[in-house]
Every structure is written in structure tokens, then in C-alpha cells.
Design an enzyme around this catalytic site. Structure first.
Site, PDB file in Angstrom:
ATOM      1  N   HIS A  36      21.130 -38.128 -58.035  1.00 49.72           N
ATOM      2  CA  HIS A  36      20.511 -38.183 -56.713  1.00 49.72           C
ATOM      3  C   HIS A  36      20.860 -36.895 -55.960  1.00 49.72           C
ATOM      4  O   HIS A  36      22.000 -36.460 -55.964  1.00 49.72           O
ATOM      5  CB  HIS A  36      21.049 -39.403 -55.959  1.00 49.72           C
ATOM      6  N   HIS A 110      19.440 -30.587 -48.859  1.00 51.69           N
ATOM      7  CA  HIS A 110      19.907 -31.931 -48.497  1.00 51.69           C
ATOM      8  C   HIS A 110      20.821 -31.751 -47.293  1.00 51.69           C
ATOM      9  O   HIS A 110      22.000 -31.455 -47.439  1.00 51.69           O
ATOM     10  CB  HIS A 110      20.668 -32.600 -49.647  1.00 51.69           C
TER      11      HIS A 110
END
Length: 312
Positions: A36, A110
């Protein structure tokens, strides 16, 4: 050591070591370990803050970027080491930096942008795939932040870059992928491109990603059980996300202001419980199982073992 145990421990080439009885079933039915936010190990503290929205205004404050770095870093190892560890699905979130002198240069993100650009990482992935021709890699490209202006031109440029780098290694979405069909065609890279305008035969559409949007491992397990019982897609890839998720509202400060904590520590405390849930999924056929800190606590081996149970 038993033959099956040895197969699971040889994770850099685990697909090539699967029993022959699994070579001709669709990859949608295999258990595949994924990471992820795969590029979050490479975040740049000199970057501006991209998300969450209510923290963007603190981008110029170094302390805020430092806190963001601690809580946005979900992976500890680089892409090559993740692949060596047996990860076969990569979650790659794309951004174009504003005011970049090269307008068609892309990065990952991110919370912050990465230091390394997309082209460099895709070439690393291609090189790894060439030396491991029986390992099938699934790359999920999504988000595409900063594409607001010249959106079509930027997507065309990025898609052409992908096709140029991977070339004949791309497995087309018109065929059902199995290990054997990928090996026979000499194609071991599948690219999912999450953009509605994608009409490329070479590239796949969006892969559904199911997660619980919570910091509570028990709620993660409950949501994934619901998906597997009632909403499991058929005849396509799908992802069960073991990842914990920080709140998007002001309650995020309950976590990010802890002085001696970071996201990696929190994840590592929850991972044993989540992996126990994975071990219980033998008959439920989860497909891709994605996690943070993928090189910890035998995550990959635990997912791969589900395939050996399936073969029995």
C-alpha cells in the site's frame, strides 16, 4: 524443511514455484501480496504538503512537513527490495509538481511528493521484471494529482511513457491472465491505469481497492469480511487493503501530535492481528492483499501460503 515450506520461503520467485495445478487458473483467483502506497519510503521533506487538505496551508513550515513525513511513510524498503521480498502488486500514486521546469515529469505522492521521478522507478521495475520473467507484476497507477491543466496531453504523455518502457512485457486486458498464459506470451507486467479516458488495449482499468478507512484493526477485518462475503468481484482483480487510515478531519491531530509515535510503529503493532485474519481466509479466495510495512512479520509468506492451501 518440507517442500511446501521451502516454496514459501523462496519469495523472490514464488510465482514460478507454485504447484502446477495453479498455473492455469486466473490470477484473479490467486492470493497475491501487495504494498500500500508503495513509494512512501521515498517522501521528500522539502516537498509541499499535498494531503490532507486542511494541512496544506502549513506547507512552508518545516516542522509540519517533518510531522507529515512521519505519518505518511507506510513502507520501509525501496521498490526493488519489496519485489525481492515477494510483493507483486504496487500501489503507485502519481503527481505532477506545480511549477516544475519540466511540465511532463511525474512523481509519486502520499502526503508529500517523492524524491524519485516516475520514469526512473518504472525503469527499475522493468529491469527487475526482465531478470524474473516468471513473476507477474501488477502496477496500479492512480490519483494523478496536478493534472488539472492540459489533462489529456499529460495522460497521453504518461501512457506513452509506460508503453515505451514496458513494451512487449505488457499483458493486454483483452486476455484472461494466468501464470501459464503470461509465461507463454513472455508478458509479465500488468498496468492498471485509473483514468476514465483510458482506452488503451495495453493497459487495464481501475482495480477495486477495499479498505475500512479506520485506525481500528478489528473494523478493518470486519469490512474485509463483508466484502468477501457479499461484494467480492468476479472475473477481475480486486484488493483487500489491510492498511490503517488516518482520519481526514481534525481528529487526525490525536495521532500526528504524539511526539514519540509514527505511522510505522502503529502499523507494526496492529500487523500481527491483521495477519491472523489473513491466515483464516483459506476458503474465501481473497485476491490481492495489500499492506503497509510489507517486509515485516512474514506478511508476504502468510499471503503466499493461502495458494498452497488452495492447491490442496
Amino acid at each position: 524443511m518440507s517442500a511446501e515450506a521451502e516454496q514459501v520461503t523462496e519469495l523472490s520467485d514464488w510465482m514460478s514455484r507454485l504447484p502446477a495445478g495453479l498455473h492455469n487458473i486466473p490470477l484473479f483467483q490467486l492470493a497475491i501480496p501487495g504494498s500500500h502506497d508503495s513509494m512512501s519510503y521515498d517522501l521528500d521533506m522539502d516537498s509541499f504538503i499535498i494531503e490532507p487538505a486542511h494541512l496544506k496551508r502549513f506547507s512552508r513550515v518545516y516542522g509540519a512537513r517533518k510531522v507529515m513525513h512521519k505519518w505518511a511513510t507506510t513502507q520501509e524498503e525501496n521498490i526493488t527490495r519489496q519485489l525481492d521480498a515477494g510483493v507483486r502488486y504496487l500501489d503507485l500514486r502519481i503527481i505532477r509538481k506545480p511549477n516544475d521546469k519540466e511540465p511532463a515529469r511525474f512523481y509519486f505522492h502520499h502526503g508529500l511528493c517523492t524524491k524519485t521521478d516516475v520514469e526512473s522507478v518504472l525503469r527499475l521495475i522493468r529491469d527487475w521484471a526482465e531478470t524474473h520473467p516468471k513473476e507477474i507484476l501488477i502496477l496500479a497507477l492512480s490519483h494523478f494529482e496536478g493534472f488539472d491543466q492540459h489533462v489529456e496531453e499529460l495522460h497521453v504523455h504518461l501512457i506513452n511513457l509506460i508503453k515505451t518502457i514496458f513494451g512487449t512485457k505488457l499483458f493486454h486486458r483483452s486476455d484472461t491472465p494466468t501464470l501459464q498464459s503470461c509465461w507463454d506470451k513472455g508478458r509479465n507486467i500488468i498496468v492498471s491505469y485509473d483514468y476514465p479516458g483510458n482506452q488503451q488495449l495495453d493497459l487495464w482499468g481501475k482495480i477495486p481497492y477495499y479498505y475500512a478507512n479506520t485506525m481500528d484493526p478489528a473494523k478493518v477485518e470486519s469490512e474485509l469480511c463483508r466484502v468477501l462475503e457479499k461484494a467480492r468481484p468476479s472475473h477481475c482483480f480486486f484488493v483487500c487493503g489491510l492498511n490503517l487510515t488516518l482520519p481526514e478531519d481534525s481528529t487526525i491531530f490525536r495521532y500526528v501530535l504524539w511526539p514519540r509515535e509514527n505511522f510505522t510503529k502503529v502499523i507494526r503493532r496492529s500487523l500481527p492481528e491483521l495477519l491472523q485474519w489473513v491466515r483464516q481466509q483459506t476458503g474465501r479466495s481473497p485476491n490481492i492483499i495489500a499492506s503497509d510495512v510489507v517486509t515485516r512479520d512474514n506478511f508476504v509468506a502468510t499471503v503466499v501460503q493461502l495458494n498452497h492451501s488452495k492447491n490442496k
